[in-house]
Design an enzyme around this catalytic site. Structure first.
Site, PDB file in Angstrom:
ATOM      1  CD  GLU A  18      -4.001  -5.985   2.454  1.00  0.00           C
ATOM      2  OE1 GLU A  18      -4.792  -5.253   3.082  1.00  0.00           O
ATOM      3  OE2 GLU A  18      -2.767  -5.867   2.504  1.00  0.00           O
TER       4      GLU A  18
ATOM      5  CD  GLU B  71      -3.119  -0.907   2.153  1.00  0.00           C
ATOM      6  OE1 GLU B  71      -2.877  -0.263   3.181  1.00  0.00           O
ATOM      7  OE2 GLU B  71      -4.205  -1.464   1.941  1.00  0.00           O
TER       8      GLU B  71
END
Ligand code: P53
Length: 485
Positions: free
Chosen positions: A378, A178
């Site tokens: 995810e 991320e």
């Protein structure tokens, strides 16, 4: 070759990260990581970052769910679940305890050898993130984290070491988890975990973090290039958090605000995928008077190290408006707009706005923009689970969340032609929440007996969603119904 939507080799899996699952924070030569100085928080209380480990504080990642000692037992359950892929990260501090020495810690390397061997023996493909919110604490103390350009070499050396060591065991890699999260950084946690950077009040946070993240992007590109030399079969991706930001209304200014806020996400994938700093970023840096340092050689590195695929997380969507009469949260670097609640979607107990169609929207916009394979690494529903009188967690809400997201995924693949290679829902087994440090924000198909204070036996048990996901995988995503067992 599609079976009602999903390619036959589609990677159904599960995802976790080293610091949220392993525990064993100070054994076998492991050094202190930035995750080891983060206290437990809650929905309403932010986690603290302390100066080293202080007495009287609870640090949930120190033990986590003790995967370090229990991985064999857990992989047995993953096998029974039918996982084809398991995403985790290598904890940098097991390999280089301080981060700036030449020689790796053999015990740390041996641990991941055993872990990957165990996965492979069970036909589970390891999907490995090199830095999942994890950097040696020493690199913060000594260098200020990714503020310092030297971190590029430290990261590259670490990555080279593990990529060489595991070149025949791991094929799928991602560089920084991320990586774009820090651009949203209202909170220290974001700049801390992505870059080991803490900003002083008088600093321009956006400028500091833009510089640090550019160094990470350069480091990532170096590693992509190097990885391909180590093993040309490697598939090396980036890892993005795609929280799409919708215009709250159809006012043209809201639409423009959404484009501008989305640049914070796209800046990162644009560089990762296209290998160039985009024009909107160069213009904004100039306009804001930012002094962002990089050389011609760095630009060349970015060009030569573009990624093979985009791994990304998707949990929720958000909305932005410029309209004065609507309440919302200010955006520091974009004062004419604010983030607002989307009235068309519900939210989780943590305020994460549940939006399955948003996943299809992301798959479409990202694939149209880049035209390279996508991997959802995810997705999931953090919730308070309760065990019933038989000790079973009946998590229909989680099954519902995942079903709706998989349906949208299927539409993206079948009707929109998106090249999607896999799906690894977050927290396949309950782990420590990153955002709050809670154990009781649970995502798993497997329940772990432990609470927010650290009490519990750590015993594992299957939730209702375990049987459901098992059927999803078995049927290659065609059997999504929620049956009572
Ligand atoms: P927790 C923000 C938005 C979306 C995903 O989060 C995010 C974040 C981070 O603040 O993080 C990812 O545990 C991250 C994982 C994390 C997971 O989402 O706060 O990659 O490490 O655990 C879920 O509920």
């Amino acid at each position: 070759m599609l079976t009602k939507g999903f390619p036959n080799d589609f990677m159904w899996g599960g995802a976790v990260a080293a610091h949220q699952i392993e525990g064993a924070y100070n054994v076998d030569g492991k050094g202190l990581s930035i995750a080891d100085v983060m206290t437990g928080g809650s929905n309403s209380k932010a986690r603290e970052i302390t100066e080293g480990i202080l007495p009287g504080h609870y640090y949930p990642n120190h033990e986590a769910i003790d995967f370090y000692h229990r991985y064999k037992e857990d992989i047995k359950l993953f096998k029974e679940l039918g996982l084809k892929a398991f995403r985790t990260s290598i904890n940098w501090t097991r390999i280089f305890p301080n981060g700036d020495k030449k020689e790796p810690n053999e015990e740390g390397l041996a641990f991941y050898d055993q872990l990957f061997d165990e996965l492979l023996a069970n036909n589970i493909e390891p999907i490995i993130t090199l830095s999942h919110f994890e950097i040696p604490y020493h690199l913060y103390q000594e260098y200020g984290g990714f503020r310092n350009k030297k971190l590029i070499d430290f990261f590259t050396h670490y990555a080279e070491t593990v990529m060489r060591r595991y070149r025949n065991k791991v094929k799928y890699w991602m560089t920084f988890n991320e990586i774009n999260n820090q651009a949203d950084g209202q909170h220290d946690l974001h700049t801390w975990t992505n870059s080991a950077v803490l900003c002083k009040d008088e600093e321009n946070k956006e400028e500091v973090i833009t510089q640090a993240s550019l160094y990470e992007l350069i480091a990532s590109a170096k590693v992509v290039k190097l990885g391909k030399e180590i093993n040309p079969d490697f598939q090396i991706g980036c890892m993005m958090a795609y929280v799409p930001v919708y215009p709250y209304g159809s006012h043209p200014a809201d639409m423009m605000a959404s484009v501008k806020v989305m640049e914070r996400r796209f800046l990162y994938s644009d560089i990762h995928v296209r290998g160039e700093i985009p024009a909107y970023a160069l213009a904004a840096w100039k306009e804001k008077g930012f002094n962002i340092e990089y050389t011609e050689a760095d630009l060349q590195v970015l060009k030569e190290g573009t990624v093979d695929y985009i791994g990304f997380s998707y949990y929720m969507s958000a909305a932005v408006t410029t309209q004065p009469n609507i309440k919302g949260d200010p955006i520091p670097d974009f004062p004419e707009a604010k983030m607002v609640r989307n009235p068309h979607v519900k939210a989780s107990d943590w305020g994460w706005q549940i939006d399955p169609i948003g996943l299809r929207y992301v798959l479409n916009t990202v694939y149209q923009r880049y035209n390279i394979p996508l991997f959802i690494v995810e997705n999931g529903f953090g919730a308070y689970d309760k065990q019933d009188e038989n000790g079973k967690v009946v998590d229909d809400y989680r099954i519902e969340y995942l079903t709706k997201h998989i349906e949208q995924m299927q539409l993206a693949v079948v009707e929109d032609g998106v090249d999607l290679i896999g799906y690894t829902p977050w927290g396949v087994i309950d782990i420590i929440s990153f955002g709050t440090g809670e154990m009781e924000k649970r995502y798993g198909f497997i329940y772990v007996d432990k609470d927010n204070q650290g009490n519990g036996t750590l015993a594992r048990s299957k939730k209702k969603s375990f049987g459901w996901y098992q059927r999803v995988i078995e049927s290659n995503g065609t059997e999504l119904s929620n049956r009572d067992e």
